[in-house]
Enzyme design. Structure first.
Site, short mmCIF file in Angstrom:
data_model
loop_
_atom_site.label_atom_id
_atom_site.label_comp_id
_atom_site.label_asym_id
_atom_site.label_seq_id
_atom_site.Cartn_x
_atom_site.Cartn_y
_atom_site.Cartn_z
N GLU A 90 0.82 -1.21 0.00
CA GLU A 90 0.00 0.00 0.00
C GLU A 90 0.85 1.26 0.00
OE1 GLU A 90 -2.58 -0.21 3.46
OE2 GLU A 90 -2.68 -2.37 3.13
N CYS A 103 3.20 8.30 1.67
CA CYS A 103 3.60 7.36 2.71
C CYS A 103 3.84 6.01 2.03
CB CYS A 103 2.49 7.27 3.76
SG CYS A 103 2.79 5.99 4.98
N CYS A 110 5.58 -7.73 7.62
CA CYS A 110 6.53 -7.23 8.62
C CYS A 110 6.73 -8.33 9.66
CB CYS A 110 5.94 -5.99 9.28
SG CYS A 110 7.03 -5.22 10.50
N CYS A 114 4.38 -6.04 16.33
CA CYS A 114 3.72 -5.08 17.24
C CYS A 114 2.26 -5.48 17.43
CB CYS A 114 3.81 -3.66 16.69
SG CYS A 114 5.51 -3.08 16.55
N CYS A 117 -0.74 -3.59 15.48
CA CYS A 117 -0.54 -3.21 14.08
C CYS A 117 -1.05 -4.28 13.12
CB CYS A 117 0.94 -2.97 13.84
SG CYS A 117 1.32 -2.44 12.16
N CYS A 331 -1.70 1.90 8.16
CA CYS A 331 -0.82 0.76 7.88
C CYS A 331 -1.43 -0.61 7.66
CB CYS A 331 0.08 0.57 9.08
SG CYS A 331 1.53 1.48 9.02
N1 SAH Z 1 7.92 -0.22 11.18
C1 SAH Z 1 8.02 1.22 11.23
C2 SAH Z 1 7.22 1.85 10.14
C3 SAH Z 1 5.73 1.75 10.31
S1 SAH Z 1 5.19 3.37 10.57
C4 SAH Z 1 7.65 1.72 12.61
O1 SAH Z 1 7.27 0.91 13.44
O2 SAH Z 1 7.81 2.90 12.89
C5 SAH Z 1 3.60 3.23 11.05
C6 SAH Z 1 3.32 3.91 12.36
O3 SAH Z 1 1.96 3.62 12.70
C7 SAH Z 1 4.16 3.35 13.49
O4 SAH Z 1 4.39 4.34 14.44
C8 SAH Z 1 3.26 2.29 14.03
O5 SAH Z 1 3.62 1.93 15.33
C9 SAH Z 1 1.92 2.98 13.95
N2 SAH Z 1 0.78 2.09 13.98
C10 SAH Z 1 0.68 0.80 13.64
N3 SAH Z 1 -0.55 0.33 13.86
C11 SAH Z 1 -1.27 1.35 14.33
C12 SAH Z 1 -2.62 1.49 14.75
N4 SAH Z 1 -3.46 0.49 14.73
N5 SAH Z 1 -3.01 2.71 15.17
C13 SAH Z 1 -2.15 3.75 15.20
N6 SAH Z 1 -0.88 3.68 14.83
C14 SAH Z 1 -0.43 2.48 14.41
#
Ligand code: SAH
Length: 355
Positions: A90, A103, A110, A114, A117, A331
């Site tokens: 995406e 973005c 991944c 987390c 996510c 994401c």
């Molecule tokens: N792997 C990298 C890049 C992903 S950036 C990282 O972790 O930074 C995407 C951002 O959105 C990250 O800060 C991630 O933690 C956050 N994110 C992921 N899932 C989310 C959700 N459900 N709600 C809000 N933020 C989220």
């Protein structure tokens, strides 16, 4: 076959010279590639023999748009692209006062795990190549119809887990003869692969680094982000201090507020303390609800209290405006949806006798 769009200008020059042509030709090719041509035959200012030679030895990466969603709320556009091997990633384009921000995803899936996510649910499929990331920018810009002024590497994937390709992408997209997007207009977001940050500092780029912190204490952060378990918040904050000291670039700490998990006043105090040490800016993000995940976003009252503590502590913070709420613009959600649909499709096509 060579992935010609992933080659840096000097590598392209070596390739062209090996074909008995001058460096001048490689500059023409680089410029065509940055414009998004899909076939060597379109490179009309190259001799036919060279075009044929290139076509025999190299391919030009391309993306196929599987789905495009335009937000009725704010014009945010989300693309689902199909890659050469049938995988999908995406890209989101957001319109801000200072121009379009793209973005991009850095991996198919991944492996960071987390807990809140959507991108990590199916694990890592593979790294994206530099050309695939570059094409996310080129193709989105072409379709969006406005020049891209900023890039954030905040889509699917962990960019520092695909370090070499991401560095190559940055050099390509930043190149004056290519898209020419300034490093200061590019943000790389990481979950905190601390072992990679000294290397990143050494690259000496004027990149903005964003750290997905999401919790100021090891207990909560390790629960939310497995990457924290053998690294820890202290090591991460030290990396932030080093990054700022070496580059003078202010780091952003991203913090998705999750109801009852990371939104207590005590956690706000700790967060403010860490931000002060790292001279960082805090970006509070309203948690996006993910179907497969149990977490809920903090309510307005808890956010107000949290922000009150940050303010009294003198912390520098903003609350991220949420764009594209009606187009699954966070994401990995669109890719997840496609995976679910495909899984459903496979199930529907499986006859009862099948194992
Ligand atoms: N792997 C990298 C890049 C992903 S950036 C990282 O972790 O930074 C995407 C951002 O959105 C990250 O800060 C991630 O933690 C956050 N994110 C992921 N899932 C989310 C959700 N459900 N709600 C809000 N933020 C989220």
């Amino acid at each position: 076959m060579k992935d010609i769009k992933s080659l840096l200008p000097e590598e392209l020059e070596a390739l062209v010279r090996a074909m008995g042509e001058s460096a001048f030709r490689s500059r023409q090719i680089f410029s065509w590639l940055s414009k998004g041509v899909q076939d060597f035959s379109e490179m009309s200012n190259l001799p036919k023999t060279l075009r044929e030679r290139l076509a025999a030895e190299a391919y030009i990466n391309r993306l196929v748009c599987l789905k495009k969603q335009v937000s009725q709320l704010d014009g945010t556009v989300k693309y689902l692209w199909e890659l050469r091997d049938g995988s999908a990633v995406e890209t989101v384009v957001m319109r801000y006062a200072h121009g379009a921000t793209v973005c991009i995803s850095s991996q198919v899936g991944c492996r960071m795990g987390c807990a809140f996510c959507a991108s990590t649910i199916g694990g890592l499929v593979r790294n994206l190549t530099a050309s695939e990331m570059l094409d996310e920018v080129i193709y989105s810009q072409q379709d969006f119809g406005e020049p891209v002024s900023n890039i954030v590497i905040m889509g699917i994937g962990e960019p520092l887990d695909n370090y070499d390709n991401v560095m190559r992408f940055l050099r390509l997209v930043n190149h004056p003869a290519g898209m020419n997007i300034g490093m200061r207009h590019i943000t790389l977001s990481t979950c905190g692969l601390t072992e990679r940050i000294p290397e990143l500092i050494h690259e000496n780029l004027q990149l903005t680094l964003a750290i997905s912190l999401h919790a100021p204490d090891d207990k909560t952060r390790s629960l939310l982000m497995p990457v924290n378990r053998d690294r820890g918040v202290e090591a991460l904050v030290r990396c932030c201090e080093d990054y700022f000291a070496a580059t003078g670039r202010r780091i952003t700490l991203e913090y998705a507020m999750i109801d009852g998990v990371n939104d207590t006043p005590e956690q706000a105090r700790q967060l403010a303390g860490l931000a002060r040490r790292a001279k960082a800016h805090i970006n509070l993000i309203p948690l996006n609800h993910v179907e497969e995940r149990a977490f809920s976003p903090s309510g307005p009252e808890r956010i107000r209290t949290f922000c009150g503590v940050l303010e009294r502590s003198g912390a520098n913070y903003t609350i991220r405006r949420s764009l594209g709420g009606d187009v699954d613009a966070s994401c990995g959600q669109l890719r997840r949806k496609r995976e679910r649909e495909q899984a459903g499709f496979r199930r529907e096509n499986t006859s009862p006798q099948d194992p």
